[in-house]
Design a protein around this motif. Structure first.
Motif: not given
Lengths: 404, 309
Positions: A52-56, A89-92
């Motif tokens: 899951l890639f969170v690109d802020q 975060r929910k998924r992990i």
């Protein structure tokens, strides 16, 4: 000879009139094979996971990090899903991914200004291989970035204070060209000689259902032989054995008929098994004629073996118990329940000498590759000699046993 | 057709057959009568080659069954006491198999099978598996399998055991028919009435020995001389023997503390005198059975025990 054929026909009819027993021993190994194949399922050998890639940051640099996972071979193992942090975060937390990587806002600026910044990698503790691979991939990307900073750091500074001038771009090009010339001394040709050794390619292991097939087929034949050998007690109790002894015919023809009848049935089972293996399991069958002949030979050998067991037993119950015990022991160590390839080496070494182990191995050789005609002759010859001796002893014993 | 000379068969310490000798001819029904365990089945097993005699000789159609067993068995038909049938096969398949075992084939076998099915009353159920048959039907088929090849010597080992009366009558008629067609029949039984109704000659067997052997009429005459009187109560054997020894035409066959068997001429008229003699010897009679002369009473007279004991 005529009585032999007559007896074989009679016993064949009797076997076919009890289809439940016949089907049970055919179906059992097929079911077991299917279950084993499911348990030890072997598809693509590469593990697969989700990142899951969170690109802020949403910059070129953060894009380069995510693109590292889109190259071979990582792309075959890791599926990258882009999303915002709460969803990730929910998924992990739900364990629905292998890892989550957060690239914080300002990461690109920090990179060019050679300032500290932190990437966050959250790994799923229930998975082991894929998260480790993701971490290693991120480490490699960051290490590459570190060396890039060291080499081109001063040039990066020119980009941080707005769009560079033509002169700055030209100067940077010249510097980059000089750097490449310097590096080319080390890398073209490489200073370190690499000696390439081609290790003989390991033989690809067959898929599990194919691996299980020879042992399972032999188990089916063994089981059928056990089930048919019990019939000798019924014949003794009913008096048909004694009636046969009172005819002008010999016991060899009478018992030979039984062996031949079982041979015919096992030939049919063997042929069906080979067709199934070839077309349903896509197994390669290199010596179909030998394999076709081997199945009835093995079936008859199992039958002869089980008749010896029955004649040695004191009553039908102990005879069946003994036969079943030997079936299971031989099945376990003789490559029927578990292929030799999956067994500990010492156990496989013992199992090769179990009756079904020997038959399974020869059968595998016939299926899997070219086989020396001498080897074939040796295999069939051994069976003929051993069964011939056993057959003679059985006929002698059967006469006394029938009237005891 | 059949000659047995001094046949002896031992199993370790046990002697099952002890010097049996007999001769039977074509067209004759020869009965071996005796209680269970008398050695009848062992004798038959030796004749058909299942057992090797300990000593003695057996000739079937001139062939020694030990030295020339295959030739001897070519003319032999066996109807064993067990139902020696393949229960998962049909009646016709059973008959064809056993007929084939004696070398029959083709049209002759098919035709003979049909004849046997008709004779045994199984033609309408010839295609059914034998396991669906009643006990009587299986017995008839068991008989059919023994005669399908038209043997010259037919060995029948108690073929009517456990058979209903209707099937028994039918089976006995089939046996007679074999003899009428020229076969020599050796018939073992412990049913006295069957032996009397069927056999031309009889041998009474007990403990592996023939105790009497003669044509049926002669045996009847032997039995007809005296009645058999069986007494139960309390006896002192020596005293009773002594008291009865003074009686004319009376023989003590057997006596112990609780029972006595006497062979007495004109017993019904002499009962009071016999009772007085026993009473005087200290005996006490509680029960009395008087048998008129029959084969059964002859058996009792010869062996001192009931046939079905």
């Amino acid at each position: 000879m005529r009585f032999l054929a007559l007896s074989a026909r009679k016993d064949l009819l009797r076997i076919l009139r009890d289809p439940i027993a016949l089907l049970t021993w055919i179906a059992l190994p097929i079911i077991m094979n299917g279950m084993m194949a499911l348990i030890f399922r072997e598809g693509d050998p590469m593990p697969q996971g989700k990142l899951l890639f969170v690109d802020q940051d949403q910059t070129l640099v953060s894009g380069l990090i995510s693109s590292a996972f889109s190259r071979e071979p990582l792309s075959r193992m890791i599926l990258v899903e882009r999303m915002d942090e709460p969803a990730a975060r929910k998924r992990i937390d739900a364990g629905d991914a292998s890892a989550m990587l957060i690239v914080p806002k300002g990461f690109s600026d920090a990179f060019f200004q050679r300032k500290q910044s932190t990437l966050t990698l959250v790994k799923n503790p229930s998975a082991r291989i894929v998260p480790e691979m993701i971490q290693q991939a991120v480490d490699i990307v960051l290490e590459g970035a570190f060396y890039l900073q060291r080499v081109l750091g001063p040039d990066f500074d020119r980009f941080t204070s707005g769009p560079p001038s033509d002169l700055a771009v030209a100067a940077m090009s010249v510097r980059t060209n000089q750097l490449m010339r310097q590096f080319s001394y080390y890398i073209d040709p490489p200073l370190i000689d690499l000696e390439t050794k081609v290790i003989q390619q390991q033989k690809k292991r067959a898929p599990f259902p194919v691996l299980f097939f020879p042992g399972m087929l032999m188990l089916a034949l063994f089981g059928l032989a056990v089930s048919r050998s019990e019939d000798i007690w019924r014949e003794r109790a009913q008096g048909t054995l004694r009636r046969a002894l009172a005819t002008p015919q010999n016991m060899a023809s009478y018992f030979g008929g039984k062996v031949l009848a079982l041979g015919a049935v096992t030939a049919l089972i063997g042929a069906l098994g080979l067709v199934l293996a070839r077309y349903a399991l896509s197994a390669e069958i290199h010596n179909p004629a030998a394999a076709l002949l081997w199945a009835p030979c093995a079936g008859m050998s199992f039958y002869v073996l089980n008749i010896i067991i029955q004649l040695a037993a004191s009553d039908p119950r102990s005879g069946v118990m003994l036969s079943m015990l030997i079936l299971f022991i031989c099945g376990m160590i003789g490559g029927s329940f578990f292929p030799f390839e999956m067994m500990p080496a010492w156990l496989a070494a013992i199992g090769r000498f179990a009756p079904n182990g020997w038959l399974v191995l020869r059968f595998k050789e016939m299926l899997q590759g070219p086989i020396d005609p001498v080897q074939l002759f040796y295999a069939f010859g051994t069976l003929v000699v051993l069964n011939g001796i056993a057959f003679y002893l059985i006929c002698v014993r059967l006469r006394k046993w029938s009237v005891a | 057709m059949l000659r047995v000379d001094q046949l002896r068969k031992s199993f370790g310490e046990l002697t099952a057959v002890d010097g049996i000798g007999l001769e039977a001819n074509p067209g004759e029904i020869y009965g071996l009568l005796g209680p269970n365990g008398a050695g009848k089945t062992t004798t038959l097993s030796c004749i058909c080659g299942l057992l090797t005699p300990t000593s003695g000789h057996i000739w079937v159609n001139g062939h020694d069954v030990v030295r020339d067993g295959v030739e001897a068995r070519r003319v032999l038909g066996v109807v064993p006491q067990d139902l020696a049938l393949f229960e998962d096969l049909s009646a016709r398949e059973n008959l064809e198999y056993w007929g084939g075992a004696w070398g029959m084939r083709g049209q002759a076998l098919t035709q003979r099978t049909t004849e046997v099915l008709e004779a045994t009353g199984l033609l309408d159920r010839s295609k059914e598996p034998v396991k669906n048959f009643s006990g009587g039907m299986k017995r008839r088929l068991n008989f059919g399998c023994g005669v399908v090849h038209q043997p010259k010597l037919l060995l029948l080992d108690e073929p009517t055991v456990g058979v209903d009366p209707q099937s028994r009558v039918r089976l006995l008629e089939l046996v007679r028919e074999q003899a009428r067609n020229g076969a020599c029949v050796l018939y073992t039984t412990h049913y006295m009435e069957e032996a009397e109704a069927l056999c031309h000659r009889l041998a009474i067997v007990d403990h592996g020995r023939i105790v009497a052997q003669a044509p049926l009429a002669e045996l009847r005459a032997m039995a007809g001389e005296r009645d058999v009187l069986r007494l139960t109560g309390t006896f002192s054997p020596p005293a009773v023997r002594e008291a009865l020894s003074r009686e004319d035409r009376l023989e003590v066959i057997q006596i112990d503390e609780t029972s006595a068997t006497l062979s007495v001429a004109d017993a019904s008229r002499r009962l009071p005198a016999i009772f007085s003699a026993i009473h005087a010897a200290g005996g006490e009679i509680r029960d009395t059975v008087l048998r008129q002369p029959t084969l059964e009473s002859l058996f009792l007279k010869l062996t001192g025990k009931e046939l079905r004991e």
